[in-house]
Design a protein around this motif. Sequence first.
Motif, PDB file in Angstrom:
ATOM      1  N   ARG A 110      90.216  62.449 -16.347  1.00 17.10           N
ATOM      2  CA  ARG A 110      90.670  63.380 -17.458  1.00 17.10           C
ATOM      3  C   ARG A 110      89.632  64.761 -17.219  1.00 17.10           C
ATOM      4  NH1 ARG A 110      94.317  62.863 -21.749  1.00 17.10           N
ATOM      5  NH2 ARG A 110      95.092  60.578 -21.551  1.00 17.10           N
ATOM      6  N   ASP A 136      96.602  70.483 -17.259  1.00 15.43           N
ATOM      7  CA  ASP A 136      95.700  70.786 -18.344  1.00 15.43           C
ATOM      8  C   ASP A 136      95.022  69.367 -18.711  1.00 15.43           C
ATOM      9  OD1 ASP A 136      96.578  73.462 -18.432  1.00 15.43           O
ATOM     10  OD2 ASP A 136      97.501  73.209 -19.964  1.00 15.43           O
ATOM     11  N   THR A 137      95.400  68.289 -18.368  1.00 15.23           N
ATOM     12  CA  THR A 137      94.842  67.102 -18.890  1.00 15.23           C
ATOM     13  C   THR A 137      94.199  66.431 -18.003  1.00 15.23           C
ATOM     14  OG1 THR A 137      96.711  66.657 -20.356  1.00 15.23           O
ATOM     15  CG2 THR A 137      95.369  64.870 -19.880  1.00 15.23           C
ATOM     16  N   MET A 161     100.312  60.071 -17.232  1.00 10.38           N
ATOM     17  CA  MET A 161     100.169  60.639 -18.532  1.00 10.38           C
ATOM     18  C   MET A 161     100.500  59.699 -19.708  1.00 10.38           C
ATOM     19  SD  MET A 161      99.759  64.047 -18.659  1.00 10.38           S
ATOM     20  CE  MET A 161     100.649  64.866 -20.080  1.00 10.38           C
ATOM     21  N   ASN A 166      91.776  56.952 -22.447  1.00 15.17           N
ATOM     22  CA  ASN A 166      91.368  58.128 -22.211  1.00 15.17           C
ATOM     23  C   ASN A 166      90.293  58.089 -21.096  1.00 15.17           C
ATOM     24  OD1 ASN A 166      92.976  59.671 -23.943  1.00 15.17           O
ATOM     25  ND2 ASN A 166      91.486  59.242 -25.840  1.00 15.17           N
TER      26      ASN A 166
END
Length: 207
Positions: A110, A136-137, A161, A166
């Motif tokens: 991340r 972006d992630t 994704m 996380n």
Amino acid sequence: MENYSFDTTDLDYDTLNRFNETYKALRGKFKVQPTGHIDFDLHQFKAFRNCLDVNVRGSYVIKQDCGDAYILFVEVHYKIGDKHITHHQEFQVWGLTYLKHNFGGVVIRRETLTDKLLELIHPLELDFKEDKPFSDTFYVVVNDHVKASAGMNRDFRNAVMDIRDNDFMIEIVDHTLIIGNYDPIVAEKSSHIAEFVERIAAACWGE
């Protein structure tokens, strides 16, 4: 007395229970079976670079027609401090699978604000202009842009994704992928790791 599928030598009650609950959760969702002794060569990964020692306490395979996925119960030893050195021991769960395509060296995690700022100074990150949500992630560092770009196709990026957690890191060394984190062992998180490596293995990337 319960028979365990992993090495229980010198494990405290909490760690033994966490490993056992994780194994039961995995067995309830996946067709896992012990591998027997396999040298997974974990020392080749940056994830374990600072470890004094890495021991596999238990390893399990999820057998599939296309490619097998593995779950590893790992014991790691660290050296902490400069003047006053202490040894630190942790127990972790990692997933592993083998890829047909050679990705070179890749690290995916991340993205943080620090990563974004460093990229402005040292442009090390691999971005996918056609896949802005992914770029972006995630922070993706590679040592071979051609190999990594070819391997990390849309289906691969979608699988990353879709991970339902996380806090994880993916590392690839040539044909070998691992995924895990440094958090305390949690059965649900381990199931997310297993879901990912099972999906990657089943896709036969690189054919």
